[in-house]
Design a protein around this motif. Structure first.
Motif, short mmCIF file in Angstrom:
data_model
loop_
_atom_site.label_atom_id
_atom_site.label_comp_id
_atom_site.label_asym_id
_atom_site.label_seq_id
_atom_site.Cartn_x
_atom_site.Cartn_y
_atom_site.Cartn_z
N GLN A 22 2.62 9.27 -3.27
CA GLN A 22 1.94 8.06 -3.71
C GLN A 22 0.43 8.20 -3.53
O GLN A 22 -0.34 7.72 -4.35
N GLN A 23 0.01 8.86 -2.46
CA GLN A 23 -1.41 9.13 -2.26
C GLN A 23 -1.93 10.03 -3.38
O GLN A 23 -3.01 9.80 -3.93
N LEU A 24 -1.16 11.04 -3.72
CA LEU A 24 -1.55 11.95 -4.80
C LEU A 24 -1.63 11.19 -6.12
O LEU A 24 -2.51 11.46 -6.94
N ASP A 25 -0.74 10.23 -6.33
CA ASP A 25 -0.79 9.42 -7.55
C ASP A 25 -2.10 8.64 -7.61
O ASP A 25 -2.71 8.55 -8.68
N VAL A 26 -2.55 8.11 -6.49
CA VAL A 26 -3.83 7.39 -6.44
C VAL A 26 -4.97 8.34 -6.81
O VAL A 26 -5.85 8.00 -7.60
N PHE A 70 -8.10 10.54 -0.93
CA PHE A 70 -8.86 11.74 -1.29
C PHE A 70 -8.97 12.68 -0.10
O PHE A 70 -8.82 13.90 -0.24
N ASP A 71 -9.24 12.12 1.06
CA ASP A 71 -9.37 12.95 2.26
C ASP A 71 -8.06 13.69 2.54
O ASP A 71 -8.06 14.89 2.79
N HIS A 72 -6.93 12.99 2.46
CA HIS A 72 -5.64 13.61 2.74
C HIS A 72 -5.23 14.61 1.67
O HIS A 72 -4.67 15.66 1.99
N GLY A 87 -6.25 -0.44 -8.62
CA GLY A 87 -5.39 -1.29 -7.80
C GLY A 87 -5.32 -0.97 -6.33
O GLY A 87 -4.31 -1.29 -5.69
N VAL A 88 -6.36 -0.33 -5.79
CA VAL A 88 -6.39 -0.04 -4.35
C VAL A 88 -7.75 -0.42 -3.79
O VAL A 88 -8.69 -0.67 -4.53
N SER A 89 -7.85 -0.41 -2.47
CA SER A 89 -9.15 -0.67 -1.83
C SER A 89 -9.97 0.62 -1.81
O SER A 89 -9.43 1.73 -1.90
N ALA A 90 -11.27 0.47 -1.67
CA ALA A 90 -12.16 1.63 -1.59
C ALA A 90 -11.81 2.47 -0.36
O ALA A 90 -11.85 3.71 -0.42
N GLU A 91 -11.44 1.81 0.73
CA GLU A 91 -11.08 2.54 1.95
C GLU A 91 -9.83 3.37 1.74
O GLU A 91 -9.74 4.51 2.19
N TRP A 92 -8.84 2.77 1.05
CA TRP A 92 -7.59 3.50 0.80
C TRP A 92 -7.84 4.68 -0.14
O TRP A 92 -7.31 5.76 0.06
N LEU A 93 -8.66 4.46 -1.15
CA LEU A 93 -9.01 5.53 -2.08
C LEU A 93 -9.65 6.70 -1.33
O LEU A 93 -9.30 7.86 -1.53
N ASP A 94 -10.58 6.37 -0.45
CA ASP A 94 -11.26 7.38 0.35
C ASP A 94 -10.26 8.15 1.22
O ASP A 94 -10.30 9.39 1.29
N LEU A 95 -9.33 7.43 1.84
CA LEU A 95 -8.32 8.06 2.68
C LEU A 95 -7.41 8.98 1.86
O LEU A 95 -7.08 10.09 2.28
N MET A 126 0.83 -1.20 0.00
CA MET A 126 0.00 0.00 0.00
C MET A 126 0.87 1.26 0.00
O MET A 126 1.81 1.35 0.78
N PRO A 127 0.55 2.23 -0.83
CA PRO A 127 1.30 3.49 -0.81
C PRO A 127 1.04 4.25 0.47
O PRO A 127 -0.07 4.25 0.98
N VAL A 128 2.08 4.87 1.00
CA VAL A 128 1.90 5.65 2.22
C VAL A 128 2.43 7.07 2.09
O VAL A 128 2.01 7.95 2.81
#
Length: 127
Positions: free
Chosen positions: A7-11, A47-49, A37-45, A1-3
């Protein structure tokens, strides 16, 4: 998982590209997340960040921006056609969101765009 923030911005950017290709369709968060290639929860996180909003809010903003562009470019089309092309549920719901975002309702905005198109046509014909 990207942290990392990059990497979050890339998602988020991958999701934005997905929006651009599928905005007129019904989009399910889980399907979109899986396709990038990510979970819905990670996608949500992510976007929030990165954006301070949910993926659904970002999609609605994208759709409303496309609606703005569509009306400006084709003011003779009906609002129903324009709203449908952008994947929005109804003219009434879209009008409320459009007014919140842009400070003008759909019908008044379309009237302004129609007048601007008529003015451009008139000035184009004049020597």
């Amino acid at each position: 998982m990207p942290v990392a923030p990059a990497q979050q911005l890339d998602v988020v950017n991958q999701a934005a590209r997905y929006f651009a290709h599928h905005f007129s369709e019904d989009i399910e968060l889980e399907v979109m997340a899986s396709s990038i290639g990510v979970s819905a929860e990670w996608l949500d996180l992510c976007f929030d960040h990165c954006r301070g909003k949910t993926p659904f809010q970002a999609l609605q903003h994208f759709r409303l921006s496309r609606l703005f562009e569509g009306i400006a470019e084709h003011p003779q089309s009906t609002l129903q056609q324009q709203v449908h092309r952008c994947g929005l549920a109804s003219v009434m719901a879209a009008n409320r969101l459009f007014e919140e975002l842009f400070g003008i309702g759909l019908a008044p905005f379309r009237r302004v765009c129609r007048r601007a198109a008529a003015d451009r046509l008139l000035h184009h014909r004049c020597p």
